[in-house]
Design a protein around this motif. Structure first.
Motif, PDB file in Angstrom:
ATOM      1  N   SER A 152      29.630  39.145  38.679  1.00 44.21           N
ATOM      2  CA  SER A 152      30.105  37.889  38.977  1.00 44.21           C
ATOM      3  C   SER A 152      28.951  37.321  37.198  1.00 44.21           C
ATOM      4  O   SER A 152      29.118  36.840  37.362  1.00 44.21           O
ATOM      5  N   ARG A 153      28.222  38.523  36.473  1.00 44.09           N
ATOM      6  CA  ARG A 153      27.444  37.459  35.405  1.00 44.09           C
ATOM      7  C   ARG A 153      28.348  38.216  33.849  1.00 44.09           C
ATOM      8  O   ARG A 153      28.451  37.737  33.002  1.00 44.09           O
ATOM      9  N   ARG A 154      29.327  39.254  34.140  1.00 46.27           N
ATOM     10  CA  ARG A 154      30.171  38.565  33.255  1.00 46.27           C
ATOM     11  C   ARG A 154      31.420  37.872  33.169  1.00 46.27           C
ATOM     12  O   ARG A 154      31.639  37.145  33.844  1.00 46.27           O
ATOM     13  N   PRO A 155      31.083  38.075  31.113  1.00 46.85           N
ATOM     14  CA  PRO A 155      32.398  36.315  31.138  1.00 46.85           C
ATOM     15  C   PRO A 155      34.036  36.429  31.883  1.00 46.85           C
ATOM     16  O   PRO A 155      34.827  37.835  31.679  1.00 46.85           O
ATOM     17  N   PRO A 156      34.846  35.943  31.915  1.00 51.08           N
ATOM     18  CA  PRO A 156      36.108  36.476  32.238  1.00 51.08           C
ATOM     19  C   PRO A 156      36.923  37.002  31.161  1.00 51.08           C
ATOM     20  O   PRO A 156      36.634  37.369  30.551  1.00 51.08           O
ATOM     21  N   GLU A 157      37.864  37.192  31.808  1.00 58.44           N
ATOM     22  CA  GLU A 157      38.805  38.695  30.636  1.00 58.44           C
ATOM     23  C   GLU A 157      39.090  37.663  29.247  1.00 58.44           C
ATOM     24  O   GLU A 157      39.604  38.449  28.647  1.00 58.44           O
ATOM     25  N   ALA A 158      39.802  36.293  29.676  1.00 60.91           N
ATOM     26  CA  ALA A 158      40.269  35.861  28.319  1.00 60.91           C
ATOM     27  C   ALA A 158      39.436  35.323  27.262  1.00 60.91           C
ATOM     28  O   ALA A 158      40.024  35.887  26.590  1.00 60.91           O
ATOM     29  N   GLU A 159      37.981  35.509  27.788  1.00 59.25           N
ATOM     30  CA  GLU A 159      37.147  35.243  26.948  1.00 59.25           C
ATOM     31  C   GLU A 159      36.906  36.878  26.016  1.00 59.25           C
ATOM     32  O   GLU A 159      36.422  36.918  24.932  1.00 59.25           O
ATOM     33  N   ILE A 160      36.790  38.190  27.121  1.00 61.62           N
ATOM     34  CA  ILE A 160      36.567  39.179  26.335  1.00 61.62           C
ATOM     35  C   ILE A 160      37.840  39.700  25.416  1.00 61.62           C
ATOM     36  O   ILE A 160      37.888  39.673  24.635  1.00 61.62           O
ATOM     37  N   ALA A 161      39.141  39.029  25.642  1.00 61.35           N
ATOM     38  CA  ALA A 161      39.905  38.968  24.856  1.00 61.35           C
ATOM     39  C   ALA A 161      39.797  38.632  23.808  1.00 61.35           C
ATOM     40  O   ALA A 161      40.654  38.868  22.582  1.00 61.35           O
TER      41      ALA A 161
END
Length: 518
Positions: free
Chosen positions: A58-67
């Motif tokens: 729940s605390r991790r950023p979305p996958e789009a931000e990581i990419a």
């Protein structure tokens, strides 16, 4: 009755179904373990881990931000690489620009300096070439002038070209006494038995080559050196130390260097040349080859063996050059050095794991003598300076003894043929003309020097015949003992039993017996 059977069958089916359920439960129990409480705790732990992972997710950023972040990191890395490349290009361009901005004046100065250095280099090169040519010319002139510089220097030495005063030999017996006393009165004193000195003197009459054997410290090198010093004065002996790596006559004689146009003179060759000069021509001289069997004597000394053999009936020569050269020493005859008649050659020999054995041809041509381990002291009566003995007078004394005792020599030859020939022939040992020639000179000098016939013949038999039985294949101890008994019974010469011969035969028999025992 039929109803009862139906009920019984139904009960049986229910029982089978119950048993099947029990087996299923047992299988599940075996799969999860025997402890239900442990399974419950494990389930609770897994629930807790799932809850924790859900919180982290729940605390991790979305996958789009990581990419997007990853793409930006890649762009940064590429930008840093391009920046390094352009910095390198900038530095290279800056360096070229600095060179191109150098003033025209500085370039002219450097060009002038370069031209000056080139001119100086050419001048030095020409000077070096000129010096090299002058050196080669001087070297060629010097080498052509004196191919044997040391021997040519001897020709100019006034001391070597002034004859030495010598004195005659009164008698061989007196000569043995005088020489023995001179050796014992020196500093340090050297004591040798009268029989050893007498046998050594007789060996000079029988052969130009001597082999002295014995354990270390018995005086093998001292005897010839001190004997000739007492006989002929200082400088009569030359010691040549044999090296283990000697392989041919060049190691002994020296060799001609065609590049330097000069002969590399060895101590052996220089000693031979000195013996030809007036100061030494009528003095007995000796060259001692110390530890002669460190290398194979038949390889480096083979030429000398042939020369000495031929020099018995004709003049001997050392072929040192292939053709005559200008500027050779005065005593040379063409390209050859004459072998001085007044020089003897003595080789000392130890026998251990570092040495090699002499071949029979070397033993047969030599006077062989084995020195005792100890020498007794005696009062020396000689005093005063040494008066060199004349070589020609010494030879005349040898010849006079040969004439005086010619009859004894004939008796010795008959004794050897009649009493010893067959006994030694049984063991494969014989002798020929060379041994007879040696005893014709050896036996008379022993007698003329105060010895006995047995002393002379015993020495020859022990060193010339019994030696050939040692280490001989197929000879048995009992044969040697029988030979000793027959020699002892048949020996009828003056002077008692042949102690050296009997001792040597029985020593070899004992050695063979010990070998059989081991």
């Amino acid at each position: 009755m039929a109803d009862l059977r139906d009920d019984l069958e139904a009960e049986r089916q229910r029982r089978r179904a119950r048993d099947e359920r029990i087996r299923e439960l047992q299988a599940e129990l075996a799969h999860y373990g025997d402890d239900p409480d442990a399974l419950i705790r494990q389930r609770d732990e897994l629930v807790a881990q799932v809850t924790k992972l859900r919180d982290e997710m729940s605390r991790r950023p979305p996958e789009a931000e990581i990419a997007e972040l990853r793409a930006r990191a890649t762009q940064v890395t590429e930008a840093e690489s391009q920046a390094a490349y352009w910095r390198q290009q900038h530095d290279a361009i800056d360096q070229r620009l600095r060179y191109q901005l150098m003033s025209v004046g500085e370039l002219e100065v450097l060009r002038d300096e370069r031209d000056t250095l080139a001119a100086q280099r050419e001048t030095l090169r020409q000077a070096i070439e000129q010096q090299r040519a002058q050196w080669a010319e001087l070297q060629a002139k010097e080498a052509t002038k004196e191919p044997f510089p040391a021997c040519s220097a001897y020709d100019r030495d006034s001391a070597l070209n002034r004859p030495t005063a010598t004195h005659p030999v009164d008698s061989l017996a007196d000569l043995v006494t005088e020489v023995r006393s001179r050796m014992a009165s020196g500093d340090p004193a050297f004591y040798y038995e009268e029989t050893d000195v007498r046998l050594f003197l007789a060996g000079l009459a029988s052969s130009r080559l001597h082999l002295l054997q014995g354990i270390s410290g018995t005086g093998k090198t001292s005897l010839p050196r001190e004997f000739f010093k007492a006989l002929s004065g200082a400088g009569a002996a030359q010691i040549v130390e044999v090296q283990a790596g000697w392989r041919d006559k060049d190691d002994l004689f020296g060799y001609y260097n065609a590049f330097e146009k000069r002969f590399a003179e060895s101590e052996f060759t220089k000693a031979l040349y000195r013996a030809l000069l007036p100061a030494n021509a009528d003095r007995p001289m000796v060259i001692v080859l110390d530890e002669m069997n460190l290398a194979h004597p038949e390889q480096y000394f083979g030429s000398m063996l042939s020369i000495l053999e031929n020099a018995v009936v004709e003049k001997g020569y050392l072929d040192l050059l292939t053709s005559a050269l200008p500027g050779l020493p005065a005593k040379f005859e063409g390209a050859r050095l004459p072998l001085p008649r007044n020089v003897w050659f003595v080789g000392t020999a130890n026998h251990d794991e570092t040495t090699v054995a002499f071949a029979d041809k070397t033993y047969d041509r030599a006077h062989v003598q084995e020195l005792p381990a100890r020498h007794k002291e005696f009062p020396a009566q000689h005093s005063g300076s040494v008066r060199p003995v004349s070589f020609s007078a010494l030879q005349r004394s040898f010849d006079a003894a040969a004439r005086e005792f010619r009859g004894v020599v004939d008796e010795v030859k008959s004794f050897l043929d009649e009493n010893l020939h067959d006994n030694f022939a049984k063991l494969g040992v014989g002798w020929g003309n060379r041994l007879e020639r040696q005893l014709e000179s050896f036996v008379p000098v022993v007698l003329g020097a105060g010895g006995t016939t047995t002393e002379a013949v015993d020495h020859l038999v022990a060193t010339k015949l019994v030696r050939k039985l040692e280490d001989r294949f197929g000879v048995r101890p009992e044969e040697l003992n029988r030979l000793a008994e027959e020699i002892e019974l048949s020996w009828d010469l003056d002077g008692g039993p042949p102690a050296r011969t009997l001792t040597r035969i029985r020593r070899e028999a004992s050695r063979l017996l010990r070998g059989y025992g081991s």
